[in-house]
Scaffold this active site. Structure first.
Site, PDB file in Angstrom:
ATOM      1  NE  ARG A 168       3.532   6.095  -5.333  1.00  0.00           N
ATOM      2  CZ  ARG A 168       2.739   5.127  -4.841  1.00  0.00           C
ATOM      3  NH1 ARG A 168       3.249   3.958  -4.505  1.00  0.00           N
ATOM      4  NH2 ARG A 168       1.451   5.319  -4.721  1.00  0.00           N
ATOM      5  CB  SER A 217       1.651  12.149  -8.024  1.00  0.00           C
ATOM      6  OG  SER A 217       0.316  11.705  -7.966  1.00  0.00           O
ATOM      7  CD  GLU A 287       4.701   9.684  -6.958  1.00  0.00           C
ATOM      8  OE1 GLU A 287       3.931   9.106  -7.744  1.00  0.00           O
ATOM      9  OE2 GLU A 287       4.382   9.973  -5.781  1.00  0.00           O
TER      10      GLU A 287
END
Length: 295
Positions: A168, A217, A287
């Site tokens: 990520r 998310s 995130e």
């Protein structure tokens, strides 16, 4: 007096960004700029003598714009940056192209390896920036290189290795705007590709609150753990602050129940991080991006 560079694209002052985000919250951009093309963007960046702060904006799918808005210039790359073209057995894709649209294009042209994009909201540029992934694949698996421009107006190219994809994240310089991504092509069977895409869509709709005002998310999964399990274990499924709550359906998804502010959402996320850390000793990492000023 604010002096803006001369451009061919479009400026809007005190522009409301709320309607551009999936959460439908947040304040205004001091200046909103949609460049006509990459040369127009380059011209703006070179002329930016006042060194106005710059933020880039994609599909608004994994971002919280704070209620105080964003100082300086918010740059959004529009349809002119969303082209898909074949060049020498590669795909060159504009950074504002939606992941879903690229997945559909690849299915129609019997190109495999892009099926997972059908389950990832957002743009190609955003996907590269966060090495977005789902269902066993990530952007690092398909990107050959990217074309970008820095805030000084220099065009740059980065290979997959130079991008330095991580979970990520990546190792790219911060003051960078991604313009295009180059992908390798692997031929497949259109029907099999479609079957896989439908499997992913069905899995997503059966496990995620996709019809809600959400940003995907909320927290990245810690190594070897699942964020939703840690949140659930801490007793925070459905937990609410103001108009924001953790989804009952999937508790790593934050939801605007209709009247949430950006502060509600950010406060909720910070509260969840605190409680999970107290309960499990794990510090969850956001995130979802949070940008802008607090009121």
């Amino acid at each position: 007096m604010l002096i803006l560079p001369i451009v061919k694209g479009e400026y809007k002052k005190d522009y409301n960004l709320k309607h551009l985000t999936w959460f439908k919250v947040g304040g205004n951009a001091e200046i909103f700029f949609k460049p006509l093309d990459s040369e127009d963007l380059k011209s703006f960046l070179i002329q930016n003598k006042q060194k106005l702060p710059i933020k880039t904006f994609g599909a608004g799918s994994n971002i919280i714009i704070r209620d105080g808005g964003i100082e300086g210039v918010v740059i959004k790359l529009g349809q002119n940056f969303s082209n898909i073209e074949f060049v020498d057995n590669h795909l060159i894709v504009g950074s504002s192209c939606l992941n879903y649209n690229l997945a559909k294009f690849c299915q129609a042209n019997a190109i495999s390896g892009f099926e997972f994009l059908v389950g990832i909201p957002g743009t190609i540029g955003g996907g590269v920036a966060m090495n977005a992934g789902a269902y066993g694949s990530e952007f690092k698996d398909i990107v050959v290189q990217i074309e970008a421009i820095d805030f000084a107006g220099n065009f740059l190219t980065f290979t997959n290795e130079e991008i330095g994809f991580k979970y990520r994240s990546n190792n790219l310089p911060k003051n960078l705007i991604i313009l295009k991504a180059v992908f390798k092509i692997n031929k497949g069977d259109s029907e099999n590709i479609l079957l896989r895409m439908n499997e992913i869509k069905n899995a997503r709709s059966s496990t995620q609150p996709i019809k809600e005002r959400t940003g995907g998310s909320t927290f990245a999964n810690p190594e070897g753990r699942k964020s939703w399990e840690l949140i659930d274990k801490a007793g925070l499924r459905g937990y609410r602050i103001g108009g924001a709550s953790m989804s009952e359906f999937h508790c790593n998804f934050m939801i605007n129940n209709g009247d949430a502010t950006a502060k509600d959402l950010e406060d909720l996320g910070d509260f969840v991080r605190q409680k999970v850390c107290e309960d499990s000793g794990v510090k969850l990492e956001w995130e979802i991006k949070r940008i802008g000023r607090h009121p």
